[in-house]
Design an enzyme around this catalytic site. Structure first.
Site, PDB file in Angstrom:
ATOM      1  N   HIS A  49       0.802  -1.258   0.059  1.00  0.00           N
ATOM      2  CA  HIS A  49      -0.196   0.001   0.068  1.00  0.00           C
ATOM      3  C   HIS A  49       0.724   1.304  -0.013  1.00  0.00           C
ATOM      4  O   HIS A  49       1.835   1.550   1.063  1.00  0.00           O
ATOM      5  CB  HIS A  49      -0.877  -0.101   1.274  1.00  0.00           C
ATOM      6  CG  HIS A  49      -2.103  -0.967   0.976  1.00  0.00           C
ATOM      7  ND1 HIS A  49      -3.172  -0.780   1.844  1.00  0.00           N
ATOM      8  CD2 HIS A  49      -2.308  -2.019   0.274  1.00  0.00           C
ATOM      9  CE1 HIS A  49      -4.237  -1.983   1.495  1.00  0.00           C
ATOM     10  NE2 HIS A  49      -3.376  -2.509   0.578  1.00  0.00           N
TER      11      HIS A  49
ATOM     12  N   TYR B  61      -9.166   5.767   6.951  1.00  0.00           N
ATOM     13  CA  TYR B  61      -9.290   6.222   8.222  1.00  0.00           C
ATOM     14  C   TYR B  61     -10.487   7.341   8.316  1.00  0.00           C
ATOM     15  O   TYR B  61     -10.295   8.451   7.774  1.00  0.00           O
ATOM     16  CB  TYR B  61      -7.983   6.776   8.969  1.00  0.00           C
ATOM     17  CG  TYR B  61      -7.091   5.519   9.210  1.00  0.00           C
ATOM     18  CD1 TYR B  61      -6.226   4.887   8.128  1.00  0.00           C
ATOM     19  CD2 TYR B  61      -6.767   5.088  10.607  1.00  0.00           C
ATOM     20  CE1 TYR B  61      -5.171   4.047   8.374  1.00  0.00           C
ATOM     21  CE2 TYR B  61      -6.040   4.151  10.843  1.00  0.00           C
ATOM     22  CZ  TYR B  61      -5.149   3.620   9.695  1.00  0.00           C
ATOM     23  OH  TYR B  61      -4.258   2.649   9.897  1.00  0.00           O
TER      24      TYR B  61
ATOM     25  N   PRO C  63      -4.577   0.932  18.335  1.00  0.00           N
ATOM     26  CA  PRO C  63      -4.356   0.406  17.298  1.00  0.00           C
ATOM     27  C   PRO C  63      -4.468   1.455  15.970  1.00  0.00           C
ATOM     28  O   PRO C  63      -4.074   0.847  15.097  1.00  0.00           O
ATOM     29  CB  PRO C  63      -5.542  -0.816  16.995  1.00  0.00           C
ATOM     30  CG  PRO C  63      -6.619  -0.181  18.003  1.00  0.00           C
ATOM     31  CD  PRO C  63      -5.816   0.424  19.155  1.00  0.00           C
TER      32      PRO C  63
ATOM     33  N   LYS D 111       0.757   0.279  15.135  1.00  0.00           N
ATOM     34  CA  LYS D 111       2.230   0.256  15.326  1.00  0.00           C
ATOM     35  C   LYS D 111       2.533  -1.009  16.383  1.00  0.00           C
ATOM     36  O   LYS D 111       3.767  -1.236  16.465  1.00  0.00           O
ATOM     37  CB  LYS D 111       2.415   1.530  16.214  1.00  0.00           C
ATOM     38  CG  LYS D 111       2.536   2.714  15.266  1.00  0.00           C
ATOM     39  CD  LYS D 111       3.894   2.904  14.863  1.00  0.00           C
ATOM     40  CE  LYS D 111       3.910   3.704  13.517  1.00  0.00           C
ATOM     41  NZ  LYS D 111       3.920   3.087  12.271  1.00  0.00           N
TER      42      LYS D 111
ATOM     43  N   TYR E   5       3.863   6.677   9.782  1.00  0.00           N
ATOM     44  CA  TYR E   5       2.939   5.483   9.426  1.00  0.00           C
ATOM     45  C   TYR E   5       3.863   4.400   8.874  1.00  0.00           C
ATOM     46  O   TYR E   5       4.028   3.261   8.891  1.00  0.00           O
ATOM     47  CB  TYR E   5       1.764   5.981   8.394  1.00  0.00           C
ATOM     48  CG  TYR E   5       0.730   4.809   8.450  1.00  0.00           C
ATOM     49  CD1 TYR E   5      -0.306   4.940   9.366  1.00  0.00           C
ATOM     50  CD2 TYR E   5       0.699   3.649   7.587  1.00  0.00           C
ATOM     51  CE1 TYR E   5      -1.264   4.070   9.090  1.00  0.00           C
ATOM     52  CE2 TYR E   5      -0.391   2.792   7.539  1.00  0.00           C
ATOM     53  CZ  TYR E   5      -1.305   2.959   8.398  1.00  0.00           C
ATOM     54  OH  TYR E   5      -2.162   2.016   8.353  1.00  0.00           O
TER      55      TYR E   5
HETATM   56  C1  PHB Z   1      -6.057  -3.949  10.620  1.00  0.00           C
HETATM   57  O1  PHB Z   1      -5.996  -4.436   9.277  1.00  0.00           O
HETATM   58  O2  PHB Z   1      -6.403  -4.897  11.152  1.00  0.00           O
HETATM   59  C2  PHB Z   1      -5.526  -2.648  10.808  1.00  0.00           C
HETATM   60  C3  PHB Z   1      -5.242  -1.917   9.954  1.00  0.00           C
HETATM   61  C4  PHB Z   1      -4.649  -0.677  10.383  1.00  0.00           C
HETATM   62  C5  PHB Z   1      -4.947  -0.152  11.662  1.00  0.00           C
HETATM   63  C6  PHB Z   1      -5.420  -1.151  12.613  1.00  0.00           C
HETATM   64  C7  PHB Z   1      -5.858  -2.371  12.298  1.00  0.00           C
HETATM   65  O3  PHB Z   1      -4.636   1.094  11.985  1.00  0.00           O
END
Ligand code: PHB
Length: 399
Positions: free
Chosen positions: A79, A206, A298, A302, A393
């Site tokens: 990604h 997000y 989450p 990280k 990130y």
């Molecule tokens: C996930 O795909 O489980 C996931 C991805 C990004 C995050 C948290 C969880 O910030």
């Protein structure tokens, strides 16, 4: 009682414990890994799915895979950015353009499966499904780990060093002498689902909405992972598929006409949410790695990345300590590991507070909402702001 003598006893056989034992094996250091969970339990516990650039390198370049069969590369999805969505519109943050780096969507369960296969292939001593794990004699030169197997027989592993890679419910962390702990609790949690549906977006979204945060992530062409902010006391089983989709659709709706694909929900859980750091991460012959020493919310994905970064530093200091008989080499572990941990703590806290709604926030247009929108707008309209996000990130380089 059976007795084993090894160099490093690792309590915890999740990704951190396995990665460390893999790296130590590569340097000719013997270790034994014990875990009270079964392989099946760990393999079926869903966790986050994003790997930083250096986490991918660590997996791909240290012999976890047979050369040419790097599953993280062939099965993971690269990604080059994420979408920040607010005010009903998506804004692309292009990591490749901003910092020349990508992340990989490759679930933690796959990381575990790959590391476990590598350790089995290389003859690693792994002992899962045990009980009553205890650590003794940390004030001597030969600490011991004892446990009982499924038949109740007691076993003892004596080692030069003990590593607690035993996760957020660590039994080892209490044994670190003179520790301090730092916490931040949040007044919300995440409701996480796995569902059978096609992808709704090429990259993760997000989203900040008046109803709270939502995250659209992915697993495969036909299975997706999604989350939405909820009350920490929420009962996941009380949510029907319709109610879940109603909530997610409301949080993703907007004038740009974005469409969220729905399908049967095959798993639902409420995830705990907090920030935690313990320091130091070592006293004497005991060292901590991963969630045993620190937890992040989450939002920045990280957790696993920090655990893997710990193992990289830890393997290096353990090699020096045991290879050259110089225990002083362990002295700088805490400072080196925590430098990254605190950056990640800030990053996760920042992403969280920028995108979530505080429960006390008034229905509409209060100070915090308008301030959050101001922050998001300045972020997506400033190359400097977006670069800060991209750098954090994709992961800071390891010094
Ligand atoms: C996930 O795909 O489980 C996931 C991805 C990004 C995050 C948290 C969880 O910030």
């Amino acid at each position: 009682m059976t007795m084993t003598r090894t160099q490093v006893a690792i309590v915890g056989g999740g990704p951190a414990g396995l990665m460390l034992s893999h790296l130590l094996h590569g340097s000719g250091i013997e270790c034994v890994v014990v875990d009270n969970r079964t392989v099946e339990e760990i393999r079926t516990t869903h966790r986050a799915g994003i790997l930083e650039r250096d986490s991918v390198r660590l997996l791909a370049e240290t012999g976890v895979y047979a050369s040419g069969h790097e599953r993280v590369i062939t099965h993971g999805d690269r990604h080059g950015g994420i979408y920040l969505r607010f005010g009903g519109e998506s804004h692309h943050i292009d990591f490749e353009e901003l910092v020349g780096a990508s992340v990989w969507l490759y679930p933690q369960t796959d990381v575990f499966v790959d590391l476990h296969a590598a350790r089995v292939r290389d003859g690693g001593d792994l002992r899962y499904g045990i009980t009553d794990t205890a650590v003794h004699d940390l004030d001597t030169d030969l600490p011991r780990v004892t446990y009982a197997d499924a038949d109740g027989q007691v076993h003892q592993v004596t080692a030069d060093l003990v590593v607690g890679a035993d996760g957020s419910r660590s039994i080892c962390r209490d044994l670190v002498a003179g520790h301090d702990r730092y916490f931040r609790e949040y007044p919300f949690a995440w409701f996480g689902i796995l569902c059978e549906a096609p992808r709704s977006s090429p990259e993760l979204i997000y989203a900040r909405s008046d109803r709270g945060f939502a995250l659209i992530s992915q697993r495969t062409d036909t299975v997706q992972r999604m989350y939405f902010q909820c009350d920490p006391t929420e009962d996941a089983s009380a949510w029907s598929d319709d109610r879940i989709w109603g909530e997610l659709q409301a949080r993703l709706a907007g004038p740009d006409g974005f469409e969220l694909s729905e399908g049967p929900v095959i798993e639902r859980t409420v995830l705990p949410f907090r920030s935690f750091v313990q320091t130091p991460m070592r006293s004497g012959r005991l060292l901590l790695a991963g969630d045993a020493a620190h937890t992040v919310p989450p939002t920045g994905a990280k957790g696993l990345n920090l655990a893997l970064a710990d193992t990289r530093v830890l393997a290096e200091v353990v090699e020096r300590a045991l290879g050259k008989g110089d225990l002083d080499a362990l002295d700088d572990y805490t400072d080196r590991a925590l430098a990254r941990v605190w950056k990640a703590q800030h990053f996760s806290y920042w992403m969280t507070t920028m995108l979530h709604r505080a429960p006390g926030q008034r229905e509409h247009r209060d100070f915090d909402e308008l301030r959050q929108l101001g922050e998001l707008t300045s972020l997506v309209s400033s190359e400097a702001g977006a670069t800060y996000l991209a750098e954090g990130y994709t992961g800071w380089p390891t010094p």
